[in-house]
Design an enzyme around this catalytic site. Sequence first.
Site, PDB file in Angstrom:
ATOM      1  N   GLU A 103       0.660  -1.013  -0.134  1.00  0.00           N
ATOM      2  CA  GLU A 103       0.181  -0.073   0.331  1.00  0.00           C
ATOM      3  C   GLU A 103       0.904   0.936  -0.156  1.00  0.00           C
ATOM      4  O   GLU A 103       1.806   1.310   0.991  1.00  0.00           O
ATOM      5  CB  GLU A 103      -0.935  -0.099   1.119  1.00  0.00           C
ATOM      6  CG  GLU A 103      -1.695   1.610   1.336  1.00  0.00           C
ATOM      7  CD  GLU A 103      -2.227   1.002   3.366  1.00  0.00           C
ATOM      8  OE1 GLU A 103      -2.601   0.089   3.700  1.00  0.00           O
ATOM      9  OE2 GLU A 103      -2.417   2.541   2.960  1.00  0.00           O
ATOM     10  N   ARG A 120       0.415   9.677   1.708  1.00  0.00           N
ATOM     11  CA  ARG A 120       0.973  10.849   2.386  1.00  0.00           C
ATOM     12  C   ARG A 120       2.773  11.168   1.986  1.00  0.00           C
ATOM     13  O   ARG A 120       3.002  12.274   2.387  1.00  0.00           O
ATOM     14  CB  ARG A 120       1.474   9.820   4.036  1.00  0.00           C
ATOM     15  CG  ARG A 120       0.331   9.994   4.877  1.00  0.00           C
ATOM     16  CD  ARG A 120       1.146   8.957   6.058  1.00  0.00           C
ATOM     17  NE  ARG A 120      -0.696   7.433   6.710  1.00  0.00           N
ATOM     18  CZ  ARG A 120       0.067   7.426   7.672  1.00  0.00           C
ATOM     19  NH1 ARG A 120       0.766   7.479   8.560  1.00  0.00           N
ATOM     20  NH2 ARG A 120      -0.947   6.372   8.109  1.00  0.00           N
ATOM     21  N   LYS A 164     -11.281  -1.356   6.356  1.00  0.00           N
ATOM     22  CA  LYS A 164      -9.504  -1.676   7.179  1.00  0.00           C
ATOM     23  C   LYS A 164     -10.504  -0.937   8.117  1.00  0.00           C
ATOM     24  O   LYS A 164     -11.872  -0.521   8.674  1.00  0.00           O
ATOM     25  CB  LYS A 164      -9.396  -0.157   6.358  1.00  0.00           C
ATOM     26  CG  LYS A 164      -7.973   0.574   7.411  1.00  0.00           C
ATOM     27  CD  LYS A 164      -7.128   2.100   6.522  1.00  0.00           C
ATOM     28  CE  LYS A 164      -5.850   2.046   7.347  1.00  0.00           C
ATOM     29  NZ  LYS A 164      -5.587   3.109   6.096  1.00  0.00           N
ATOM     30  N   THR A 217      -3.833   6.100   2.301  1.00  0.00           N
ATOM     31  CA  THR A 217      -4.166   7.755   2.606  1.00  0.00           C
ATOM     32  C   THR A 217      -5.367   7.918   1.652  1.00  0.00           C
ATOM     33  O   THR A 217      -5.156   9.469   0.887  1.00  0.00           O
ATOM     34  CB  THR A 217      -3.230   7.900   3.228  1.00  0.00           C
ATOM     35  OG1 THR A 217      -2.357   7.142   3.938  1.00  0.00           O
ATOM     36  CG2 THR A 217      -3.355   9.416   4.051  1.00  0.00           C
TER      37      THR A 217
END
Lengths: 325, 325, 325
Positions: free
Chosen positions: C41, C45, C129, C69
Site C-alpha cells: 500500500e 501521505r 479497514k 491514505t
Amino acid sequence: MHPILQELSNIGIIPVIRIDNPSDTLPMINALNKGGINCAEITFRSEHAKQAISDISKTYPEILVGAGTVLTIQQAQEAIEAGAKFIISPGLNEEVVKWCIDHDVLIIPGISTASEIEKAMTLGLDTVKFFPAESSGGAKRIKDLSAPYTKMHFIPTGGINQNNMHDYLSLPCVDAIGGSFMLPQELIDSKNWDGIEAKAKEAITSLLNYRLIHIGINTNSKDDASKYATLLSTCFGFKLYEKPKSTFAGEGFELLNAPGPGDHGHIAIYTPYPERAIYQLAKLGINVLEDTITRNKKTSKINFAYLDLDIAGFKFHLINPDVKM
Amino acid sequence: MHPILQELSNIGIIPVIRIDNPSDTLPMINALNKGGINCAEITFRSEHAKQAISDISKTYPEILVGAGTVLTIQQAQEAIEAGAKFIISPGLNEEVVKWCIDHDVLIIPGISTASEIEKAMTLGLDTVKFFPAESSGGAKRIKDLSAPYTKMHFIPTGGINQNNMHDYLSLPCVDAIGGSFMLPQELIDSKNWDGIEAKAKEAITSLLNYRLIHIGINTNSKDDASKYATLLSTCFGFKLYEKPKSTFAGEGFELLNAPGPGDHGHIAIYTPYPERAIYQLAKLGINVLEDTITRNKKTSKINFAYLDLDIAGFKFHLINPDVKM
Amino acid sequence: MHPILQELSNIGIIPVIRIDNPSDTLPMINALNKGGINCAEITFRSEHAKQAISDISKTYPEILVGAGTVLTIQQAQEAIEAGAKFIISPGLNEEVVKWCIDHDVLIIPGISTASEIEKAMTLGLDTVKFFPAESSGGAKRIKDLSAPYTKMHFIPTGGINQNNMHDYLSLPCVDAIGGSFMLPQELIDSKNWDGIEAKAKEAITSLLNYRLIHIGINTNSKDDASKYATLLSTCFGFKLYEKPKSTFAGEGFELLNAPGPGDHGHIAIYTPYPERAIYQLAKLGINVLEDTITRNKKTSKINFAYLDLDIAGFKFHLINPDVKM
C-alpha cells in the site's frame, strides 16, 4: 491558522464553564484572566449560557469567549448574537457546521473516528474537537488518527487535567486542550475567586513548566571555554559536549568561545512550548527577539528564542526539548 | 419516556437471543419470564428470527419482544409484521431509522461516538444502543458521552454480564443493558429450561441486590429513642446519627421518636434500583405505597418507598444508596 | 471474495509504505517480494505516491500495488491511472467510495464504529479497514463489531506488528493486517535492501509460524500401532489418544493402523493459516493435494491438507489449531 485558533493555541488551555449562577460569570472570567487564561468556552448545558456570553463579551471584549455544547443552529445563532467568537460542539452535526461556515463562524465540532475526520475535512474544516478524549483512546489515539490526516488540528476535551495535559499538548497537531480542572466546584460555590485565579495560574505554570536548564558563561576564546568546561567536568563529573560556538559541561553550563549576549552571560529557560511562553511573557511586557528565533524543521514550532530581558547582566533565552545535547 | 422503553427500563436486562432451533423459542421465553425477565431481543443473526418473534407474540402477548441486528428496512418490516414491539440495530442506519419513525416503530440504533449521538438526536431519537459496550470504552465512556447530551438515554450491549452490569445501570442515563449471559449455550443445547429460569432469576436477584440495611424500632419518645440507641452504641460500638424523626445506631438500627409504621417497627431493604424492585414486587402482588415515595432531586429516580407489605408486625420500605447517613 | 482481496488475504500482511525518496521504490518492493510479501500500500501521505505506484506497476506488474491514505476523488483517480489495483482510505468518505464503486475500483475505507460499518454495507462494501486498530480497541473490538455483521471482512491497520498480529489474523473475519513494522526507517535510510528482505521474510515466517507437530509412523495393523504407541507412552509418559485410523502417543507421534502416505510415514507441520502457507509454498513449486483438504465447518477455512512433497520417504501435511486431540 484562523487568528482565533492561533490565540487559543497560544493560551493552550480552554476552560469549559457551565454557568449555574449568572452572577458568577464575570468574577470567574476575571479570575481566570488574571491567572493567565484569557479564553473560555461557555457551555449551553446551562440555560444561562447566552446571558453569560453576552456579559463577558460586553465587559471583557478582549477575552476570547466561545459557546460550547452547541447542538442546534438556534443555539449557534444565539451564541453568536451574544458575542461568542467561536462555537464548539461535542459531536459533528452537519447542519450546524454548515450554518456556521455559511455565516463565517468558527466552528469546532467533536469527532472521534477517522470517518468523522473525513466528514469534517469534506465540510472544509481544519480543526476539530476530540471528544470524549480520555475514554476515546486518549493522546495515543489522536496520534494514530493524525498520521494520515496531517493537516488536521485537534482540541481534545474530556477527562484532561494538569497531570495528563502534556500527553496531548506535546503532539504538534494539538492546538489546545479543554477542561474544567482549574474550576473546582467548591471554589465556585464559595465564590472564592482568588482561589480560581490561583488555580488558573497553577494550570499555566504547569503548562509552561519553566525551569533553569543552563547558564551561558562568556569567555574570550575557544581555549578558555574548553579550559573552564574541563575544570567543571573535573570538579563535578559533568560530561563535555563540544558545540560549534561553545562547550557544554553537563547540560547546565555553556562556556561560550567568545562573548555572547549579556554582560555576564545568558540563562536558558526550558519550556515545552516556547510559543505559549512568549504569549504569556508578552502580557508582562517581555518580548521575544524575533531574529533570534529558530524552529523545528518538521513542525515549524519555535524551539529557541532570546527574550528582550536582562537581569543582573544576564540575557534570557527559551529553549524546548527539541534541542538536544 | 416511550411506554415500552419505560417497561424495558423497569426490567433492566434485555436478553439478546439468537434462535438456532425454532422449537427452543417458546420454552426459553417461558423460562426467562418465570425467572423475572419478561422481555427479549430476538436477533436477525439467525434465519429463524421472524418465526420466533411471531411465535412469541402469539403465545405470550404480554412479553415485550423486539427484533435485534436489524440491518435493513425489509428486516424491520418483517419483524413488525411478526409482532415485534421494538427494533434494535447494532449501528445507526439512517434509512432504517427513518422508516421506523415514519411507521411509528420504536427503533433503538447503536451508536458509539458523539457525532453518532447527534445524528440520532437530529433524527428525533432519545434512546440509543451503545455498542459494542465494553470494547468501546465501557460505562466510563457512556458517562463522558452523556455529559453534553443530557437528555439521551442508552442501552449498552456487548460484553456486559452480571459482574459489570452495575457499572452501567448505576448511570441515570442507562435504561437497561442487553446481553446473553443468562443464556449459557450448554443449557440451551441440553434444553435445560429450568436451568435458564434459574439463570434469569439469578440475573434479576443480582440486579436488585436486595439486602437488609436497617431495622426500625418504634419507641414512645425522643428520649426513649436516644436511650436505646445509646445502649446499642455502648454495647456494640455503633456510631450514633441523630435524625429529625429518629436516632440511628450504626446503619442497622433506627430508633423512632414515636411509633411509626408497623406494630413492631419496620424493615429497610436496600436496592440500587427501587423502580425495578417495585416492578418485580408488583408481579408478586406486593405494591408500593405511592404517597411514601421520595425521589432524587437531580435524577427524579425513586430513592425511598414503603411497600404494602407487613410481615410479623413489620412494615417494609425500599431505600437506595442515594440516602446517606 | 474479490480476487484481489483473496490474494491480499493469502499474503496476510500489507506493507504500508510512505515513499520519501522515489529511487527507493523499486528496490524496496523487490526486497519485500523476495521476502515473501508481494503486495504494497503506497500512501498518498507522500507526494511521490503516484510516481511510485506507476513505477511498481510497470516494473513489477505481478505485485499487488494499492494506494493508501486516499482522501479525495482526485487522488483515487491518479492512483488508478498510475496502476493501483486497490484503494485504501483511513476513514469512510462517501464521495470517494461512490466514485470507486462507479468506476469498478476496489475500495477499502476505514471504519471504527458499528454505524460506520452499516454505512459501508449500505454502499455495497463487504471489506473495510479498521483504523486505527490498536487505539480503537484492538482485536477484541473487531470481534465484538463482527458479531452482528457476520459478512463483513476487516483489514486492521495501526499499531500492529509481529507480536500482536496473530490477535487479529486469528479472527476469521480478518483478511489481512496492514503495517510498516517490516520497514524500519534506519534500513530504508541506509538503503539496506537485504535487511528489508530479511525483515519481510521474518514477518512471513512469524505469520506462518511453522513447526513440527507430529510424525506419522506406518504400521501394518491396529495391534502394531497400539503396541508401538503404548511403548512410547511407557518410555516417555506420553498420553495415548485412540483415533479411527491411528493411535497417538502424545501430540507428537501418530501410529497408523495401516500404511499411509509416505514410504516411511508422514510429517505434520502446524501453521495457524494453511491457506497462507499453501500460497507461499506454491511460490516454491510445492503444491497442495486438493483432494486431501478438509475445512472448518463454521469458517470454511482449511484445517488440514497434504502437500505434494516427499522428503526422505516422508510425506508432509499442514494442520492448524482447529484440529484438536
